[in-house]
Design a protein around this motif. Structure first.
Motif, PDB file in Angstrom:
ATOM      1  N   HIS A 106       0.833  -1.198   0.000  1.00 28.30           N
ATOM      2  CA  HIS A 106       0.000   0.000   0.000  1.00 28.30           C
ATOM      3  C   HIS A 106       0.868   1.248   0.000  1.00 28.30           C
ATOM      4  O   HIS A 106       2.008   1.235   0.446  1.00 28.30           O
ATOM      5  N   ASN A 107       0.297   2.323  -0.520  1.00 33.71           N
ATOM      6  CA  ASN A 107       0.964   3.616  -0.511  1.00 33.71           C
ATOM      7  C   ASN A 107       0.912   4.197   0.895  1.00 33.71           C
ATOM      8  O   ASN A 107       0.045   3.846   1.694  1.00 33.71           O
ATOM      9  N   HIS A 108       1.820   5.124   1.192  1.00 37.73           N
ATOM     10  CA  HIS A 108       1.813   5.787   2.491  1.00 37.73           C
ATOM     11  C   HIS A 108       0.689   6.805   2.590  1.00 37.73           C
ATOM     12  O   HIS A 108       0.333   7.209   3.693  1.00 37.73           O
ATOM     13  N   THR A 109       0.164   7.247   1.455  1.00 36.21           N
ATOM     14  CA  THR A 109      -0.986   8.161   1.442  1.00 36.21           C
ATOM     15  C   THR A 109      -2.088   7.542   0.590  1.00 36.21           C
ATOM     16  O   THR A 109      -1.844   6.633  -0.205  1.00 36.21           O
ATOM     17  N   TRP A 110      -3.302   8.050   0.762  1.00 35.76           N
ATOM     18  CA  TRP A 110      -4.424   7.535  -0.014  1.00 35.76           C
ATOM     19  C   TRP A 110      -4.236   7.817  -1.498  1.00 35.76           C
ATOM     20  O   TRP A 110      -3.804   8.897  -1.889  1.00 35.76           O
ATOM     21  N   SER A 111      -4.585   6.867  -2.314  1.00 38.36           N
ATOM     22  CA  SER A 111      -4.525   7.041  -3.764  1.00 38.36           C
ATOM     23  C   SER A 111      -5.867   7.557  -4.261  1.00 38.36           C
ATOM     24  O   SER A 111      -6.905   7.258  -3.675  1.00 38.36           O
ATOM     25  N   PHE A 134      -9.054   7.551  -6.584  1.00 37.97           N
ATOM     26  CA  PHE A 134      -9.788   6.440  -7.196  1.00 37.97           C
ATOM     27  C   PHE A 134     -10.812   7.012  -8.151  1.00 37.97           C
ATOM     28  O   PHE A 134     -11.585   7.871  -7.758  1.00 37.97           O
ATOM     29  N   PRO A 135     -10.832   6.603  -9.367  1.00 41.74           N
ATOM     30  CA  PRO A 135      -9.915   5.665 -10.010  1.00 41.74           C
ATOM     31  C   PRO A 135      -8.555   6.313 -10.272  1.00 41.74           C
ATOM     32  O   PRO A 135      -8.450   7.519 -10.377  1.00 41.74           O
ATOM     33  N   VAL A 136      -7.543   5.496 -10.394  1.00 40.98           N
ATOM     34  CA  VAL A 136      -6.191   5.991 -10.652  1.00 40.98           C
ATOM     35  C   VAL A 136      -6.155   6.581 -12.054  1.00 40.98           C
ATOM     36  O   VAL A 136      -6.531   5.932 -13.016  1.00 40.98           O
ATOM     37  N   LYS A 137      -5.699   7.842 -12.153  1.00 43.85           N
ATOM     38  CA  LYS A 137      -5.656   8.522 -13.451  1.00 43.85           C
ATOM     39  C   LYS A 137      -4.242   8.681 -13.976  1.00 43.85           C
ATOM     40  O   LYS A 137      -4.035   8.825 -15.160  1.00 43.85           O
ATOM     41  N   ASP A 138      -3.242   8.680 -13.069  1.00 44.51           N
ATOM     42  CA  ASP A 138      -1.856   8.873 -13.479  1.00 44.51           C
ATOM     43  C   ASP A 138      -1.005   7.756 -12.873  1.00 44.51           C
ATOM     44  O   ASP A 138      -0.593   7.819 -11.717  1.00 44.51           O
ATOM     45  N   ILE A 139      -0.787   6.730 -13.629  1.00 48.10           N
ATOM     46  CA  ILE A 139      -0.060   5.542 -13.136  1.00 48.10           C
ATOM     47  C   ILE A 139       1.373   5.885 -12.759  1.00 48.10           C
ATOM     48  O   ILE A 139       1.901   5.369 -11.786  1.00 48.10           O
ATOM     49  N   ASN A 143       2.956   5.174  -9.144  1.00 45.16           N
ATOM     50  CA  ASN A 143       4.147   4.336  -8.974  1.00 45.16           C
ATOM     51  C   ASN A 143       5.290   5.088  -8.294  1.00 45.16           C
ATOM     52  O   ASN A 143       6.178   4.457  -7.726  1.00 45.16           O
ATOM     53  N   ALA A 144       5.293   6.412  -8.348  1.00 49.92           N
ATOM     54  CA  ALA A 144       6.342   7.217  -7.705  1.00 49.92           C
ATOM     55  C   ALA A 144       6.120   7.360  -6.204  1.00 49.92           C
ATOM     56  O   ALA A 144       7.024   7.764  -5.481  1.00 49.92           O
ATOM     57  N   MET A 145       4.926   7.013  -5.720  1.00 56.85           N
ATOM     58  CA  MET A 145       4.611   7.161  -4.287  1.00 56.85           C
ATOM     59  C   MET A 145       5.365   6.111  -3.463  1.00 56.85           C
ATOM     60  O   MET A 145       5.545   4.986  -3.906  1.00 56.85           O
ATOM     61  N   PRO A 146       5.836   6.508  -2.253  1.00 59.45           N
ATOM     62  CA  PRO A 146       6.483   5.515  -1.392  1.00 59.45           C
ATOM     63  C   PRO A 146       5.475   4.467  -0.936  1.00 59.45           C
ATOM     64  O   PRO A 146       4.322   4.792  -0.662  1.00 59.45           O
ATOM     65  N   ARG A 147       5.912   3.221  -0.860  1.00 59.62           N
ATOM     66  CA  ARG A 147       5.021   2.123  -0.490  1.00 59.62           C
ATOM     67  C   ARG A 147       5.661   1.243   0.571  1.00 59.62           C
ATOM     68  O   ARG A 147       6.863   1.204   0.726  1.00 59.62           O
ATOM     69  N   SER A 148       4.829   0.547   1.261  1.00 60.06           N
ATOM     70  CA  SER A 148       5.266  -0.448   2.250  1.00 60.06           C
ATOM     71  C   SER A 148       4.572  -1.756   1.953  1.00 60.06           C
ATOM     72  O   SER A 148       3.499  -1.801   1.438  1.00 60.06           O
TER      73      SER A 148
END
Length: 62
Positions: free
Chosen positions: A41-46, A48-53, A57-62
């Motif tokens: 999951h991303n550290h912040t809310w994404s 919805f729907p995702v418009k810019d992949i 993908n640049a968001m930090p994830r855990s």
């Protein structure tokens, strides 16, 4: 009490019997190759729907 559950009176607390049963059940549900699924999951809310992949993908994830 008077309820005769199968694991009663085996010298092991019922809670430990239940944990052991659950552990055997869960390990039996896993495929031989390893884990069946994962969670990323991303550290912040994404949005919805995702418009810019690329931004997603640049968001930090855990």
């Amino acid at each position: 009490g008077s309820l005769a559950v199968p694991e009663r009176a085996n010298g092991v607390p019922d809670l430990l019997d239940e944990v052991a049963y659950g552990s055997r059940f869960m390990s039996g549900m896993l495929p031989k190759a390893g884990l069946a699924s994962h969670k990323v999951h991303n550290h912040t809310w994404s949005a919805f729907p995702v418009k810019d992949i690329a931004a997603e993908n640049a968001m930090p994830r855990s």
